[in-house]
Design a protein around this motif. Structure first.
Motif, mmCIF file in Angstrom:
data_model
loop_
_atom_site.group_PDB
_atom_site.id
_atom_site.type_symbol
_atom_site.label_atom_id
_atom_site.label_comp_id
_atom_site.label_asym_id
_atom_site.label_seq_id
_atom_site.Cartn_x
_atom_site.Cartn_y
_atom_site.Cartn_z
ATOM 1 N N UNK A 1 51.022 29.514 20.045
ATOM 2 C CA UNK A 1 49.977 28.903 19.237
ATOM 3 C C UNK A 1 49.247 27.851 20.054
ATOM 4 N N UNK A 2 47.929 27.869 19.977
ATOM 5 C CA UNK A 2 47.141 26.822 20.634
ATOM 6 C C UNK A 2 46.898 25.655 19.696
ATOM 7 N N UNK A 3 46.920 25.918 18.388
ATOM 8 C CA UNK A 3 46.703 24.863 17.403
ATOM 9 C C UNK A 3 47.971 24.041 17.164
ATOM 10 N N UNK B 1 42.110 30.104 12.822
ATOM 11 C CA UNK B 1 43.005 30.025 11.659
ATOM 12 C C UNK B 1 44.327 30.692 12.008
ATOM 13 N N UNK B 2 45.202 29.934 12.640
ATOM 14 C CA UNK B 2 46.459 30.509 13.111
ATOM 15 C C UNK B 2 47.506 30.633 12.013
ATOM 16 N N UNK B 3 47.128 30.313 10.774
ATOM 17 C CA UNK B 3 47.990 30.664 9.652
ATOM 18 C C UNK B 3 47.944 32.169 9.393
ATOM 19 N N UNK B 4 46.959 32.822 9.970
ATOM 20 C CA UNK B 4 46.794 34.266 9.808
ATOM 21 C C UNK B 4 47.128 34.958 11.118
ATOM 22 N N UNK B 5 47.942 36.011 11.043
ATOM 23 C CA UNK B 5 48.286 36.791 12.224
ATOM 24 C C UNK B 5 47.970 38.256 11.967
ATOM 25 N N UNK C 1 47.780 45.332 10.414
ATOM 26 C CA UNK C 1 47.979 44.556 9.201
ATOM 27 C C UNK C 1 47.805 43.078 9.523
ATOM 28 N N UNK C 2 47.390 42.303 8.533
ATOM 29 C CA UNK C 2 47.299 40.853 8.694
ATOM 30 C C UNK C 2 48.144 40.172 7.634
ATOM 31 N N UNK C 3 48.698 38.998 7.994
ATOM 32 C CA UNK C 3 49.573 38.258 7.094
ATOM 33 C C UNK C 3 49.207 36.779 7.123
ATOM 34 N N UNK C 4 49.454 36.115 6.003
ATOM 35 C CA UNK C 4 49.324 34.668 5.917
ATOM 36 C C UNK C 4 50.721 34.074 6.064
ATOM 37 N N UNK C 5 50.933 33.336 7.131
ATOM 38 C CA UNK C 5 52.254 32.795 7.432
ATOM 39 C C UNK C 5 52.715 31.820 6.348
ATOM 40 N N UNK C 6 51.765 31.154 5.683
ATOM 41 C CA UNK C 6 52.127 30.148 4.677
ATOM 42 C C UNK C 6 52.840 30.761 3.477
ATOM 43 N N UNK C 7 52.730 32.068 3.335
ATOM 44 C CA UNK C 7 53.416 32.741 2.233
ATOM 45 C C UNK C 7 54.881 33.003 2.541
ATOM 46 N N UNK C 8 55.271 32.755 3.778
ATOM 47 C CA UNK C 8 56.670 32.888 4.159
ATOM 48 C C UNK C 8 57.166 34.324 4.109
ATOM 49 N N UNK D 1 55.360 37.104 2.094
ATOM 50 C CA UNK D 1 53.969 37.443 2.411
ATOM 51 C C UNK D 1 53.725 38.950 2.361
ATOM 52 N N UNK D 2 52.614 39.314 1.762
ATOM 53 C CA UNK D 2 52.177 40.706 1.702
ATOM 54 C C UNK D 2 50.928 40.857 2.574
ATOM 55 N N UNK D 3 50.671 42.071 3.077
ATOM 56 C CA UNK D 3 49.503 42.254 3.946
ATOM 57 C C UNK D 3 48.203 41.845 3.244
ATOM 58 N N UNK D 4 47.414 41.015 3.934
ATOM 59 C CA UNK D 4 46.109 40.618 3.418
ATOM 60 C C UNK D 4 45.061 41.689 3.697
ATOM 61 N N UNK D 5 45.158 42.287 4.868
ATOM 62 C CA UNK D 5 44.231 43.332 5.282
ATOM 63 C C UNK D 5 45.032 44.474 5.889
ATOM 64 N N UNK D 6 44.480 45.665 5.827
ATOM 65 C CA UNK D 6 45.120 46.824 6.438
ATOM 66 C C UNK D 6 44.035 47.768 6.950
ATOM 67 N N UNK D 7 44.142 48.141 8.228
ATOM 68 C CA UNK D 7 43.168 49.041 8.847
ATOM 69 C C UNK D 7 43.914 50.228 9.450
ATOM 70 N N UNK D 8 43.343 51.384 9.274
ATOM 71 C CA UNK D 8 43.996 52.604 9.731
ATOM 72 C C UNK D 8 42.956 53.531 10.371
ATOM 73 N N UNK D 9 42.236 52.990 11.366
ATOM 74 C CA UNK D 9 41.170 53.741 12.013
ATOM 75 C C UNK D 9 41.633 54.471 13.277
ATOM 76 N N UNK D 10 42.736 54.030 13.870
ATOM 77 C CA UNK D 10 43.228 54.667 15.101
ATOM 78 C C UNK D 10 43.998 55.934 14.753
#
Length: 417
Positions: free
Chosen positions: A40-42, A86-90, A99-106, A109-118
């Motif tokens: 983390x840089x922050x 926003x390093x709360x999001x990975x 998939x993306x997650x919000x770390x603050x949800x511990x 946490x459920x996926x905030x975003x999901x991409x399946x293009x590959x």
């Protein structure tokens, strides 16, 4: 000296060895290899890792225990990166999904975003400050996703003829990305138009003949591009904008991106500073065309480099940011290079191998945080390299001309387990 006295001397512990602490291992993954680690840089000292167990782990280097373990996927996670600003999001990649997650949800946490293009398994993901996400996969394609509008933005294809292993954005050129593949090619893209800007083929006869890494001990290893690292803007006084390439033949190259990206008609001999960008004075050409040849720093085993494939590479964020290059390889070693000496104006200045660390196991990924280097090894843990006394540094190095503040940053030790 009698035999009894000799035996007593031999049995006595070496004070220097006794004073050398054991390496810290950051454990949190359940099983399998640690596939990726990012700092983390922050939040200085905070490290996140992903593994074959489908888990994400967060560590604080000031403590011994894992801060958080999140079961993010039911399959191995190949890559992880923080969202810029926003390093709360990975973001993570698992299989052909992102998939993306919000770390603050511990742990809940459920996926905030999901991409399946590959269409094939993703090897690496990267996120730009403009909100674009790049995913390189086994088909050789790179998908660019607009995370703001949550849609596929562009598909980069037909440059790589084999697996695309690595992708990075170039921070000072917001519409430019760079990729590396197991076809031995390094390719720069204008992803807004979906076209290539330049390509270097490390498997071409021109570059193979100009490289010593094809000599004894390396001749059967193709120059696959396993990892690419792009320097931050402003390193070394803002004079140099480069990328480092980890190659399958055991070599590491440092490429002047500004020269390579310059229009062909404006390419003359490299500028004075870059004309010194060679550790051995060898000129290595652009594998994609017959333009004026650029000087590139080439680090191989003849300089004390790797004797097997280089799997990962990163620029340092400790000491003078970007001055050092860290490489890890399948020879189970981590090497620290002072590549800045390859561009020094001093006469006979050459790139220097500063440290050589045996970590006992093959490297999968490595990263850098202030005062530390990290490696993820194929044993389900992170090895933390750092935080020792200056005396250990002086024992590990053959030169003694470092400034004191630099010595305080390089407190690196050998892994003993």
């Amino acid at each position: 000296m009698s035999e009894t006295e000799s035996a007593a001397v031999a049995a006595a512990p070496d004070p220097a060895a006794a004073a050398e602490p054991k390496p810290r291992r950051l454990r949190g993954h359940k099983k399998g290899a640690v596939t990726c680690c990012v700092a983390s840089s922050a939040r200085p000292g905070v490290v996140a890792s992903s593994g074959e167990d489908g888990c994400l782990c967060w560590f604080d280097l000031r403590t011994k225990d894992v801060l958080l373990t999140m079961e993010a996927a039911n399959k191995p996670i190949s890559s992880i990166c923080f969202k810029p600003g926003n390093e709360d999001c990975v973001y993570i990649s698992a299989g052909n999904e992102i998939l993306s997650f919000d770390v603050r949800m511990g742990t809940q946490s459920k996926p905030l975003e999901m991409y399946n293009y590959n269409r094939d398994e993703i090897n690496q993901i990267a996120v730009s400050s403009k909100g674009f996400l790049a995913a390189a996969d086994d088909s050789g394609d790179v998908k660019i996703v607009n995370t703001i509008q949550k849609c596929l933005y562009k598909r980069l294809r037909e440059a790589h003829t084999s697996i695309c292993s690595s992708v990075q954005f170039i921070p000072w050129r917001p519409w430019t990305a760079i990729t590396g593949g197991l076809d031995s090619k390094l390719v720069a893209w204008d992803f807004s138009k979906g076209r290539t800007l330049f390509s270097i083929d490390y498997g071409s006869p021109e570059l193979q003949n100009g490289s010593s890494s094809g000599s004894a001990g390396q001749c059967f290893n193709p120059a696959f591009v396993h990892s690419v690292a792009v320097s931050e803007e402003g390193i070394l006084g803002g004079l140099y904008k480069v990328c480092a390439v980890a190659r399958g033949d055991g070599a590491v190259d440092v490429v002047d991106l500004e020269y390579e990206l310059a229009p062909a008609k404006s390419k003359g001999p490299p500028r004075a500073a870059i004309s010194k960008m060679s550790s051995k004075g060898a000129e290595l050409g652009d594998g994609s065309c017959n333009q004026s040849q650029a000087k590139r720093i080439h680090l191989d085993y003849t300089m004390g480099g790797h004797t097997a494939a280089v799997s990962c590479v990163a620029f340092s964020v400790f000491g003078e940011k970007g001055k050092f290059l860290v490489s890890g390889g399948n020879d189970a070693s981590v090497k620290l290079w002072d590549w800045s000496k390859g561009v020094s104006s001093e006469t006979n200045s050459k790139v220097e191998l500063v440290l050589n660390i045996d970590v006992k196991k093959k490297m999968k990924f490595l990263g850098s945080v202030k005062k530390f280097m990290m490696t993820s090894v194929l044993a389900g843990s992170l090895a933390l390299l750092g935080n020792l006394s200056v005396s250990v540094v002086s024992n590990s190095c053959t030169h003694g001309n470092w400034k004191q503040e630099e010595e305080e940053e390089f407190k690196v030790f050998r892994e003993t387990s």
